[in-house]
Design an enzyme around this catalytic site. Structure first.
Site, PDB file in Angstrom:
ATOM      1  N   ASP A 161      -9.342   0.623  -8.041  1.00 15.12           N
ATOM      2  CA  ASP A 161      -8.511  -0.546  -8.341  1.00 15.12           C
ATOM      3  C   ASP A 161      -8.230  -1.331  -7.058  1.00 15.12           C
ATOM      4  OD1 ASP A 161      -6.801   1.300  -7.207  1.00 15.12           O
ATOM      5  OD2 ASP A 161      -5.182   1.026  -8.660  1.00 15.12           O
ATOM      6  N   SER A 162      -8.728  -0.842  -5.915  1.00 18.31           N
ATOM      7  CA  SER A 162      -8.716  -1.632  -4.673  1.00 18.31           C
ATOM      8  C   SER A 162      -9.457  -2.951  -4.886  1.00 18.31           C
ATOM      9  CB  SER A 162      -9.358  -0.835  -3.530  1.00 18.31           C
ATOM     10  OG  SER A 162     -10.620  -0.309  -3.912  1.00 18.31           O
ATOM     11  N   ASP A 210     -10.870   4.150 -11.566  1.00 12.32           N
ATOM     12  CA  ASP A 210      -9.405   4.221 -11.466  1.00 12.32           C
ATOM     13  C   ASP A 210      -8.763   3.726 -12.750  1.00 12.32           C
ATOM     14  OD1 ASP A 210      -8.781   5.252  -8.973  1.00 12.32           O
ATOM     15  OD2 ASP A 210      -8.571   3.297  -7.995  1.00 12.32           O
ATOM     16  N   LYS A 230      -9.526   8.425 -12.515  1.00 14.33           N
ATOM     17  CA  LYS A 230      -8.610   8.825 -11.451  1.00 14.33           C
ATOM     18  C   LYS A 230      -7.262   8.176 -11.718  1.00 14.33           C
ATOM     19  CE  LYS A 230      -9.124   7.367  -7.011  1.00 14.33           C
ATOM     20  NZ  LYS A 230      -7.876   6.608  -6.821  1.00 14.33           N
ATOM     21  N   GLU A 285      -2.989   8.038 -10.131  1.00 16.60           N
ATOM     22  CA  GLU A 285      -2.113   8.316  -8.993  1.00 16.60           C
ATOM     23  C   GLU A 285      -0.839   9.004  -9.455  1.00 16.60           C
ATOM     24  OE1 GLU A 285      -1.343   4.645  -6.925  1.00 16.60           O
ATOM     25  OE2 GLU A 285      -3.472   4.179  -6.689  1.00 16.60           O
ATOM     26  N   GLU A 298      -4.615  10.669   0.268  1.00 15.99           N
ATOM     27  CA  GLU A 298      -4.681   9.415   1.008  1.00 15.99           C
ATOM     28  C   GLU A 298      -3.578   9.332   2.059  1.00 15.99           C
ATOM     29  OE1 GLU A 298      -5.297   5.851  -1.279  1.00 15.99           O
ATOM     30  OE2 GLU A 298      -4.724   4.531   0.378  1.00 15.99           O
TER      31      GLU A 298
HETATM   32  N1  LIG Z   1     -10.109  -2.764   1.506  1.00 12.93           N
HETATM   33  C1  LIG Z   1      -9.270  -1.796   1.103  1.00 12.93           C
HETATM   34  N2  LIG Z   1      -9.385  -0.566   1.638  1.00 12.93           N
HETATM   35  C2  LIG Z   1      -8.562   0.442   1.257  1.00 12.93           C
HETATM   36  O1  LIG Z   1      -8.710   1.572   1.773  1.00 12.93           O
HETATM   37  C3  LIG Z   1      -7.549   0.174   0.292  1.00 12.93           C
HETATM   38  C4  LIG Z   1      -7.486  -1.128  -0.254  1.00 12.93           C
HETATM   39  N3  LIG Z   1      -8.329  -2.095   0.182  1.00 12.93           N
HETATM   40  N4  LIG Z   1      -6.592  -1.438  -1.233  1.00 12.93           N
HETATM   41  C5  LIG Z   1      -5.892  -0.364  -1.900  1.00 12.93           C
HETATM   42  C6  LIG Z   1      -5.487   0.649  -0.939  1.00 12.93           C
HETATM   43  C7  LIG Z   1      -4.465   0.163   0.064  1.00 12.93           C
HETATM   44  N5  LIG Z   1      -4.762   0.972   1.197  1.00 12.93           N
HETATM   45  C8  LIG Z   1      -4.134   0.896   2.431  1.00 12.93           C
HETATM   46  C9  LIG Z   1      -3.712  -0.316   2.934  1.00 12.93           C
HETATM   47  C10 LIG Z   1      -3.138  -0.394   4.181  1.00 12.93           C
HETATM   48  C11 LIG Z   1      -2.949   0.748   4.935  1.00 12.93           C
HETATM   49  C12 LIG Z   1      -2.316   0.649   6.288  1.00 12.93           C
HETATM   50  O2  LIG Z   1      -2.085  -0.426   6.772  1.00 12.93           O
HETATM   51  N6  LIG Z   1      -2.060   1.789   6.937  1.00 12.93           N
HETATM   52  C13 LIG Z   1      -1.521   1.878   8.295  1.00 12.93           C
HETATM   53  C14 LIG Z   1      -0.599   3.070   8.369  1.00 12.93           C
HETATM   54  C15 LIG Z   1       0.678   2.766   9.063  1.00 12.93           C
HETATM   55  C16 LIG Z   1       1.483   4.040   9.327  1.00 12.93           C
HETATM   56  O3  LIG Z   1       2.110   4.567   8.410  1.00 12.93           O
HETATM   57  O4  LIG Z   1       1.401   4.538  10.456  1.00 12.93           O
HETATM   58  C17 LIG Z   1      -2.658   2.084   9.294  1.00 12.93           C
HETATM   59  O5  LIG Z   1      -2.545   1.609  10.400  1.00 12.93           O
HETATM   60  O6  LIG Z   1      -3.642   2.758   8.934  1.00 12.93           O
HETATM   61  C18 LIG Z   1      -3.339   1.974   4.422  1.00 12.93           C
HETATM   62  C19 LIG Z   1      -3.941   2.040   3.168  1.00 12.93           C
HETATM   63  C20 LIG Z   1      -5.904   1.828   0.940  1.00 12.93           C
HETATM   64  N7  LIG Z   1      -6.611   1.134  -0.111  1.00 12.93           N
HETATM   65  C1  LIG Z   2      -9.455   4.204  -1.790  1.00 14.06           C
HETATM   66  C2  LIG Z   2      -9.656   4.879  -3.103  1.00 14.06           C
HETATM   67  C3  LIG Z   2      -9.227   6.304  -3.085  1.00 14.06           C
HETATM   68  C4  LIG Z   2      -9.027   4.125  -4.243  1.00 14.06           C
HETATM   69  O1  LIG Z   2      -8.190   4.604  -4.964  1.00 14.06           O
HETATM   70  C5  LIG Z   2      -9.453   2.742  -4.486  1.00 14.06           C
HETATM   71  O2  LIG Z   2     -10.451   2.273  -3.894  1.00 14.06           O
HETATM   72  O3  LIG Z   2      -8.812   2.076  -5.309  1.00 14.06           O
HETATM   73 MG   LIG Z   3      -7.280   3.191  -6.260  1.00 11.19          MG
END
Ligand SMILES: Nc1nc(=O)c2c([nH]1)NC[C@@H]1CN(c3ccc(C(=O)N[C@@H](CCC(=O)O)C(=O)O)cc3)CN21
Ligand SMILES: CC(C)C(=O)C(=O)O
Ligand SMILES: [Mg+2]
Length: 304
Positions: free
Chosen positions: A53-54, A96, A126, A128, A195
């Site tokens: 669902d991303s 998803d 899948k 959540e 995740e």
């Molecule tokens: N292009 C894309 N990739 C993805 O992996 C993804 C999506 N979209 N959309 C749905 C979710 C959203 N996701 C995300 C989005 C942002 C972060 C993020 O900014 N994480 C910070 C963590 C900050 C902290 O807690 O320290 C990082 O810097 O990684 C993580 C997962 C993973 N998924």
């Molecule tokens: C990143 C994976 C695990 C996901 O749930 C998604 O792409 O939506």
């Molecule tokens: Mg997802």
């Protein structure tokens, strides 16, 4: 040793994924949202293709996954299924369940899962959530659809979590996450996405479960890894969380190729004769009052 370089291309089932964990063979999962991407990732040897669902963020341009509907998930899953059907049939396909399609009641969850399987052609869904989804998972599995769990950073709960932040960092939260993982296995999940949790915690969870764990931002000790295709291809300069490794720079490659096309159209070097069709019969088209007029001059004022 590595099963994607040689040997029979047998379909990856839920049982095969369990066998891979027991044999210590890592599981490679990647997202796809359309038929072209599905064909490419399957040909590259991905064990599992996930219609995530991303796509709400990557394809639709939303800033969360919440607006994605089950209708849209079904549409993308069906496109990916058709793309995989043109390959060797080895990859396992998971979709998803969208936000709102499984949380309200077990009955609705079963209907949603069955729709994604019947119309979208996925072999597993899948969803959540932790132990609180045990009943929902039991009901979907009882209906015949395998369920992959997903805990840690669960994007459909972004507002509850207060953002996309790493989960399970203190020992109390880590303990809760381990409890959820055990409950999901007991409820009948055949695999579990972890995740954005500390690598140390993912290692413990992976060691305690018999079902394979699939990590994203969960370190190297998971039984498999998953990444969003667009992220690993380096298509987007804006999305650069810590867990993403860019295995290509396709964003730059796309800009280069499209820029070259635009340049050749402007310079009149494309299309060349090799890209044009001809027919000697066209000169015999009779001139009538309707088509007997001068061609307009081009922008430079030269006759065409
Ligand atoms: N292009 C894309 N990739 C993805 O992996 C993804 C999506 N979209 N959309 C749905 C979710 C959203 N996701 C995300 C989005 C942002 C972060 C993020 O900014 N994480 C910070 C963590 C900050 C902290 O807690 O320290 C990082 O810097 O990684 C993580 C997962 C993973 N998924
Ligand atoms: C990143 C994976 C695990 C996901 O749930 C998604 O792409 O939506
Ligand atoms: Mg997802």
């Amino acid at each position: 040793m590595s099963s994607h370089t040689a040997g029979p291309r047998k379909h990856v089932t839920v049982h095969e994924l369990r066998r891979m964990k027991e044999a210590g063979e890592k599981i490679a999962v990647v997202t796809a949202y359309d038929a072209t991407a599905a064909r490419l990732v399957a040909a590259a040897g991905a064990d599992v293709v996930l219609v995530g669902d991303s796509l709400g963020m990557v394809v639709q341009g939303h800033d969360s996954t919440l607006p994605v509907t089950l209708e849209q998930m079904t549409y993308h899953c069906a496109a990916v299924r058709r793309g995989l059907a043109r390959g060797d049939g080895r990859a396992h396909l998971v979709g998803d369940l969208s936000f709102g399609s499984y949380q309200a009641s077990p009955d609705e969850a079963v209907k949603s899962a069955m729709r994604l399987a019947a119309e979208g052609g996925v072999e597993a869904v899948k969803l959540e959530g932790g132990a609180e989804f045990g009943e929902v998972i039991r009901r979907i599995v009882r209906a015949g659809v395998p369920v992959m769990g997903h805990i840690g950073l669960t994007p459909q709960s972004v507002h509850k979590m207060g953002g996309y932040v790493v989960q399970g960092k203190d020992s109390e939260k880590a303990q809760q996450l381990l409890k959820d993982a055990r409950a999901l296995e007991a409820a009948g999940c055949y695999a579990l996405v972890l995740e954005c949790i500390p690598a140390e915690l993912a290692r413990i969870v992976s060691g305690q479960l018999r079902i394979p764990t699939i990590g994203i931002g969960a370190g190297p000790h998971c039984d498999g890894q998953v990444l969003v295709l667009n992220d690993l291809l380096g298509l987007d300069d804006a999305f650069t969380p810590k867990f993403v490794k860019r295995f290509g720079e396709l964003g730059a490659a796309v800009k280069g190729a499209v820029g070259a096309y635009v340049g050749e159209v402007k310079a009149r070097t494309f299309p060349a004769d090799a890209h044009s069709f001809h027919s000697s019969a066209v000169r015999l088209v009779p001139v009538t009052p309707e088509n007997d007029r001068e061609e307009p001059p081009d922008a430079m004022g030269a006759p065409i």
